[in-house]
Design a protein around this motif. Structure first.
Motif, PDB file in Angstrom:
ATOM      1  N   TYR A  23       0.835  -1.206   0.000  1.00 56.41           N
ATOM      2  CA  TYR A  23       0.000   0.000   0.000  1.00 56.41           C
ATOM      3  C   TYR A  23       0.867   1.252   0.000  1.00 56.41           C
ATOM      4  O   TYR A  23       1.931   1.290   0.617  1.00 56.41           O
ATOM      5  N   LYS A  24       0.413   2.258  -0.702  1.00 54.42           N
ATOM      6  CA  LYS A  24       1.075   3.563  -0.673  1.00 54.42           C
ATOM      7  C   LYS A  24       0.014   4.651  -0.668  1.00 54.42           C
ATOM      8  O   LYS A  24      -1.114   4.448  -1.123  1.00 54.42           O
ATOM      9  N   LYS A  25       0.403   5.822  -0.169  1.00 50.27           N
ATOM     10  CA  LYS A  25      -0.487   6.962  -0.160  1.00 50.27           C
ATOM     11  C   LYS A  25      -0.548   7.574  -1.560  1.00 50.27           C
ATOM     12  O   LYS A  25       0.478   7.838  -2.190  1.00 50.27           O
ATOM     13  N   ILE A  26      -1.743   7.753  -2.075  1.00 51.60           N
ATOM     14  CA  ILE A  26      -1.926   8.268  -3.427  1.00 51.60           C
ATOM     15  C   ILE A  26      -1.562   9.751  -3.477  1.00 51.60           C
ATOM     16  O   ILE A  26      -2.053  10.566  -2.688  1.00 51.60           O
ATOM     17  N   GLU A  27      -0.674  10.073  -4.457  1.00 52.17           N
ATOM     18  CA  GLU A  27      -0.248  11.447  -4.665  1.00 52.17           C
ATOM     19  C   GLU A  27      -0.715  11.923  -6.040  1.00 52.17           C
ATOM     20  O   GLU A  27      -1.198  11.139  -6.859  1.00 52.17           O
ATOM     21  N   GLU A  28      -0.521  13.206  -6.286  1.00 52.29           N
ATOM     22  CA  GLU A  28      -0.979  13.804  -7.547  1.00 52.29           C
ATOM     23  C   GLU A  28      -0.363  13.100  -8.752  1.00 52.29           C
ATOM     24  O   GLU A  28      -1.029  12.881  -9.767  1.00 52.29           O
ATOM     25  N   ASP A  29       0.907  12.732  -8.662  1.00 51.40           N
ATOM     26  CA  ASP A  29       1.601  12.108  -9.791  1.00 51.40           C
ATOM     27  C   ASP A  29       1.024  10.733 -10.127  1.00 51.40           C
ATOM     28  O   ASP A  29       1.160  10.258 -11.252  1.00 51.40           O
ATOM     29  N   ASP A  30       0.377  10.091  -9.165  1.00 50.84           N
ATOM     30  CA  ASP A  30      -0.183   8.751  -9.389  1.00 50.84           C
ATOM     31  C   ASP A  30      -1.449   8.791 -10.242  1.00 50.84           C
ATOM     32  O   ASP A  30      -1.933   7.736 -10.685  1.00 50.84           O
ATOM     33  N   LEU A  31      -1.996   9.976 -10.468  1.00 51.66           N
ATOM     34  CA  LEU A  31      -3.203  10.101 -11.291  1.00 51.66           C
ATOM     35  C   LEU A  31      -2.900   9.970 -12.789  1.00 51.66           C
ATOM     36  O   LEU A  31      -3.814   9.843 -13.598  1.00 51.66           O
TER      37      LEU A  31
END
Length: 499
Positions: free
Chosen positions: A345-353
């Motif tokens: 699991y990772k925290k979703i960041e803007e770049d992941d979009l």
């Protein structure tokens, strides 16, 4: 970007490939058992010349409705080793059959040596009126996409590139002693004076560049030299397609699967999603693996991490189980990167979009929402839809080469090597192919040279299926293969196969 994502998703849902249509090169088929002569115009439709199709047979071979199976006919020139071959066109996926095939017996002649240049090895076999060299047998399938141009050119030229790479090795491969670590100066390039070399060796002196710098030397086998020659031949083939793609009308690409028989061993080289298996005494021996966005995920992700500029600020190298929604920013979601086989699991960041580098599953998996194979030849102009992002940096032209030593086993006439494009394997697994091989071979006499052609035909027919109201259907009423299908069946044992 949103429009591109929508177009990419629509493309994935339709299970489509990528790139515009292509046309075959103007050059005609090469010489030998797998080639003919002439220069068809760029838009000409052609099939492997060893089929020796008449104009009427060529018309039937191009018919998407009837999908007639094509094989070398009785009474015409038989393929080496009594090899069986069969093919059929797709059900309308592309205008023509984009598969190509080649079957050759190639003589590798030793390079002529300039006068005064000493030979590194002695004893090279003399053939054909004093020429020094050896023969290799060659079978290859090329599955084109975005047109048949690259597949046609590769079917004409790849064996010639392999021959050229092997010419340097004629003496070395025929000498049982280990290969030299360093060859003498190539006097053809003017890098040394042959008279000086001769004098140095006569005096027993060792050239400075030949003095060992280390106590240990890596052992290199003859087998690994052949593998390296095949790998370099694929690279030079890809470079030739790049150079000639404009003049020869080659905007597309192709997967390539080649089998080379040389000095008692089979070298099976695969770049793409075609497949080769050996069936020996009922046992299945895989001789290749498919190269797709899923199987090469970690290589692709690692390249994207090292060179993020290749992603064009529109893709992320990370993989997620599904597309991420903007409202999920800040949440934790499953992911994996280039180092992981499992998930975390990772925290979703803007770049992941951003759109994922690899998206989809199975046959619908695509790299950059564009292409479903990650190794092959060509595709030099392929770009992400409606963008200037090139796909080629992520594609590899180098094959994986697997070796099978025929001298280690006693083979019977029912032992075969099967090469097939993905149109066969999409609907037929290894065990089903082996069952068909055994079923057909047992119904023919072991010395019947047509038995292997009958196996190839049966494999194609069963994978194509029968045309019904709901399309082409298999015997179990599942959907048959709507793709081009090409199959070689090569006997590994039996009378006359090694002549």
């Amino acid at each position: 970007m949103l429009l591109r994502v929508r177009a990419a998703v629509a493309q994935l849902a339709a299970g489509l490939g990528a790139g515009p249509g292509a046309q075959p090169p103007a050059e005609g088929r090469g010489g030998g058992a797998g080639a003919g002569r002439g220069s068809p115009p760029p838009a000409a439709f052609c099939r492997p010349a060893f089929l020796q199709l008449t104009p009427e047979e060529l018309r039937r071979a191009d018919d998407h409705t009837g999908r007639a199976v094509q094989s070398p006919r009785d009474g015409r020139r038989r393929l080496p080793w009594s090899t069986g071959y069969a093919e059929v066109i797709n059900a309308g996926k592309s205008q023509h059959n984009e598969d190509q095939a080649c079957c050759e017996v190639v003589f590798v002649e030793q390079r002529p040596r300039p006068r005064g240049c000493l030979s590194a090895r002695e004893g090279s076999r003399e053939l054909d009126g004093g020429r020094k060299g050896f023969y290799f047998h060659y079978w290859a399938l090329f599955d084109g996409h975005a047109g048949s141009g690259a597949a046609v050119m590769a079917s004409e030229r790849l064996h010639l590139h392999i021959c050229e790479q092997l010419r340097e090795l004629v003496e070395i491969l025929q000498d049982p002693s280990p290969p030299p670590i360093c060859l003498p100066h190539d006097t053809q390039t003017g890098s040394a004076d042959p008279n000086q070399m001769s004098n140095v060796e006569d005096r027993g002196e060792v050239p400075n560049d030949a003095v060992p710098r280390f106590h240990l030397e890596k052992a290199v086998s003859h087998e690994s030299l052949v593998i390296g020659a095949i790998e370099n031949a694929f690279k030079h083939m890809d470079e030739q397609i790049e150079r000639e793609r404009a003049s020869q009308h080659l905007p597309g690409g192709c997967c390539a699967l080649a089998a080379i028989y040389l000095m008692g061993k089979f070298y099976v080289a695969n770049a793409g999603d075609s497949r080769a298996i050996i069936i020996r005494n009922g046992e299945i021996i895989p001789m290749s693996r498919e190269f797709t966005p899923e199987t090469e995920r970690q290589r692709l992700q690692f390249l994207a991490l090292l060179r993020p500029e290749l992603l064009g600020k529109e893709f992320t190298h990370l993989e997620f189980p599904r597309r991420i929604q903007p409202k999920e920013l800040g949440k934790k979601m499953l992911y994996r990167d280039q180092n992981m086989n499992g998930w975390a699991y990772k925290k979703i960041e803007e770049d992941d979009l951003k759109f994922p580098l690899i998206f989809g599953e199975g046959k619908k998996a695509r790299m950059m929402a564009t292409i479903g194979v990650t190794r092959g030849l060509g595709d030099h102009d392929l770009k992400v839809f409606s963008s200037n992002i090139h796909i080629k940096p992520f594609l590899s032209c180098f094959p994986e080469v697997r070796v099978y030593d025929l001298t280690q086993y006693e083979h019977c006439p029912d032992d075969v090597l099967v090469l097939g494009t993905d149109g066969l394997w999409d609907v037929t697994n290894d065990e089903e192919v082996a069952a068909v091989v055994m079923e057909v071979l047992t119904s023919y006499e072991p010395n019947d040279p047509c038995r292997y052609t009958m196996v190839a035909q049966e494999l194609v027919v069963r994978s194509r299926g029968v045309l019904k109201e709901r399309g082409w259907r298999l015997a179990n009423d599942k959907l048959g293969s709507g793709d081009d299908i090409s199959v070689f069946v090569i006997p590994l044992g039996g009378p006359g196969n090694y002549t």
